[in-house]
Scaffold this active site. Structure first.
Site, PDB file in Angstrom:
ATOM      1  N   LYS A  74       0.803  -1.234   0.000  1.00  0.00           N
ATOM      2  CA  LYS A  74       0.000   0.000   0.000  1.00  0.00           C
ATOM      3  C   LYS A  74       0.834   1.281   0.000  1.00  0.00           C
ATOM      4  O   LYS A  74       0.393   2.312  -0.494  1.00  0.00           O
ATOM      5  CB  LYS A  74      -0.955  -0.002   1.191  1.00  0.00           C
ATOM      6  N   SER A  99       1.691  -9.658  -0.824  1.00  0.00           N
ATOM      7  CA  SER A  99       1.209  -8.277  -0.677  1.00  0.00           C
ATOM      8  C   SER A  99       1.567  -7.653   0.669  1.00  0.00           C
ATOM      9  O   SER A  99       1.729  -6.435   0.758  1.00  0.00           O
ATOM     10  CB  SER A  99      -0.297  -8.219  -0.910  1.00  0.00           C
ATOM     11  N   GLU A 138      -9.785   6.665   3.610  1.00  0.00           N
ATOM     12  CA  GLU A 138     -10.590   5.651   4.286  1.00  0.00           C
ATOM     13  C   GLU A 138      -9.670   4.487   4.612  1.00  0.00           C
ATOM     14  O   GLU A 138      -8.629   4.327   3.985  1.00  0.00           O
ATOM     15  CB  GLU A 138     -11.720   5.182   3.373  1.00  0.00           C
TER      16      GLU A 138
HETATM   17  C1  LIG Z   1      -5.154  -3.960   1.795  1.00  0.00           C
HETATM   18  C2  LIG Z   1      -4.450  -5.226   1.547  1.00  0.00           C
HETATM   19  C3  LIG Z   1      -4.860  -6.133   0.529  1.00  0.00           C
HETATM   20  C4  LIG Z   1      -6.097  -5.929  -0.285  1.00  0.00           C
HETATM   21  O1  LIG Z   1      -6.123  -4.781  -1.067  1.00  0.00           O
HETATM   22  P1  LIG Z   1      -5.883  -4.808  -2.633  1.00  0.00           P
HETATM   23  O2  LIG Z   1      -6.252  -3.427  -3.056  1.00  0.00           O
HETATM   24  O3  LIG Z   1      -6.795  -5.856  -3.203  1.00  0.00           O
HETATM   25  O4  LIG Z   1      -4.476  -5.139  -2.860  1.00  0.00           O
HETATM   26  C5  LIG Z   1      -4.104  -7.267   0.292  1.00  0.00           C
HETATM   27  N1  LIG Z   1      -3.006  -7.543   1.033  1.00  0.00           N
HETATM   28  C6  LIG Z   1      -2.591  -6.720   2.020  1.00  0.00           C
HETATM   29  C7  LIG Z   1      -1.381  -7.085   2.806  1.00  0.00           C
HETATM   30  C8  LIG Z   1      -3.290  -5.534   2.314  1.00  0.00           C
HETATM   31  O5  LIG Z   1      -2.865  -4.735   3.293  1.00  0.00           O
END
Ligand SMILES: *Cc1c(COP(=O)(O)O)cnc(C)c1O
Length: 401
Positions: A94, A383, A116
């Site tokens: 993010k 992610s 948000e």
């Molecule tokens: C917020 C988040 C997601 C989901 O958000 P996407 O916009 O679909 O990427 C996935 N993995 C992590 C670690 C997150 O913090």
């Protein structure tokens, strides 16, 4: 053929029939101002240099593409590579987007930042970049999430931002998004709204995708260096869809690479208790854009269910809806139980504790590795890291501290 047009979105912000700008008149001007600024800066060398310098010095990019030896041995076929977004500053992908958008805010002279957040990860990433530039920051968060994610609420406050709990509706992410849009309508002159995923009205899905595309661009170079060709498949979890879009987008024209998005199957797609709009939703309008959506026959947004707060959202970014319809990406769903199993498996086999969101992508390897031939290279987008989820997992495992 529509799938050959990868210059989307079009001028009106549509990816095929998805996307657009379904907002009150008062926001049209703000969205146009943002779009004009972005279009001017996105190819400007100084702006690009500034963005990449921050990604390197502050975020710690590039993130490694790491060979997962024991996970590979576990499945006994193909090679599994991990794109380590969990190693970024603040622990997830993010931050790539918030570092980019705060630069846009700076260039537009906006002094007040709003966002948000659901689980709190985007709130933390936003409060982090606002602190770095000394900007006033307000985070909208559902009251239910404030309760469930108290650690991230405190992190946001430590960073000097204000958290506004939202009591309306189900008091979760979609309600926080509504409230942030309301704030923006009232304060457009001095306020920049940093959206946290490839969702919302045009130009946000494009901007958030572009800032996260650094991930896919790095994977192209790293794949050449590490195994001498493009990956056979890329797997990423899909909530709003920003980590998936960031790694998919540079590969859209690289047809030999399968793109696989994994949604939150909750108790199972067949039960209706899930957060998988691409697997079990219909097109509709939510938060300013047309996309697949979990809604009832009357168009009311349905409640979602997922063990992972970051995937617990009834909508999805419009570009994913288009990629699904034209068949360039595949979208599957994984249940809470399978994601939890994968969380433990990856932690024990690799010494890497993935976020529960990411664990959904890992869980799909069980099916995928059986399908692929033994020379295949598969990239999983990690992610984020799982430290934030330890309390959730401990509770499920019946452990009390
Ligand atoms: C917020 C988040 C997601 C989901 O958000 P996407 O916009 O679909 O990427 C996935 N993995 C992590 C670690 C997150 O913090």
């Amino acid at each position: 053929m529509a799938s050959d047009n990868f210059n989307f979105p079009d001028k009106e912000g549509f990816f095929g029939e998805y996307g657009g700008k379904f907002v009150p008149e008062t926001l049209m001007y703000a969205l146009e101002e943002l779009e004009n600024t972005y279009n001017k800066l996105k190819d400007n060398k100084d702006f690009i240099d500034e963005f990449y310098k921050d990604l390197s010095a502050f975020v710690g990019r590039p993130s490694p593409l790491y060979f997962a030896q024991r996970l590979t041995d576990h499945y006994g076929s193909g090679s599994i590579w991990l794109k380590r977004e969990d190693l970024n500053h603040t622990g997830a992908h993010k931050i790539n987007n918030t570092v980019g958008q705060i630069l846009l805010a700076k260039h537009m002279g906006k002094k007040r930042i709003i966002a948000e957040t659901g689980a709190g990860q985007h709130g933390v990433a936003t409060a982090t970049v606002a602190a770095r530039l000394g900007l006033e920051c307000h985070i909208y968060m559902g009251a239910e999430d404030v309760r469930r994610q108290s650690l991230n609420v405190y992190r946001i406050k430590l960073l000097g931002a204000q958290v506004h709990p939202v009591d309306s509706g189900s008091a979760t992410l979609k309600d926080a998004l509504n409230e942030a849009l309301r704030d923006w309508v009232t304060n457009v002159d001095d306020t920049y709204y940093i959206i946290g995923s490839v969702t919302g009205p045009h130009p946000y899905p494009m901007i958030v995708r572009d800032f996260n595309s650094v991930v896919g661009k790095e994977v192209i170079e790293q794949s050449k260096d590490l195994f001498g060709k493009m990956p056979d498949a890329i797997v990423a979890c899909v909530g709003g869809g920003s980590n998936a879009m960031g790694i998919f987008h540079p590969f859209i024209d690289i047809k030999e690479t399968r793109l696989i998005g994994v949604e939150a199957g909750g108790k199972g797609v067949a039960t209706g208790e899930h957060a998988a709009p691409l697997n079990d939703g219909t097109p509709g309008v939510l938060h300013g854009a047309r996309s697949y959506l979990m809604q009832d026959e009357a168009g009311q947004v349905k409640d979602t269910k997922s063990v992972s707060a970051g995937l617990d959202y009834p909508g999805v970014g419009p570009e994913h809806s288009w990629l699904k319809d034209v068949g360039r990406a595949e979208y599957v769903a994984v249940s809470d139980d399978d994601a939890l199993k994968a969380f433990h498996e990856v932690t024990e086999l690799e010494g890497i504790m993935p976020a529960l969101e990411t664990a959904h992508a890992f869980a799909y390897l069980e099916l995928l590795m059986k399908e692929l031939d033994s020379s295949s290279n598969v990239v999983v987008n990690v992610s984020g890291r799982g430290d934030k989820d330890i309390n959730t997992v401990a509770e499920i495992d019946g452990i009390k501290f």
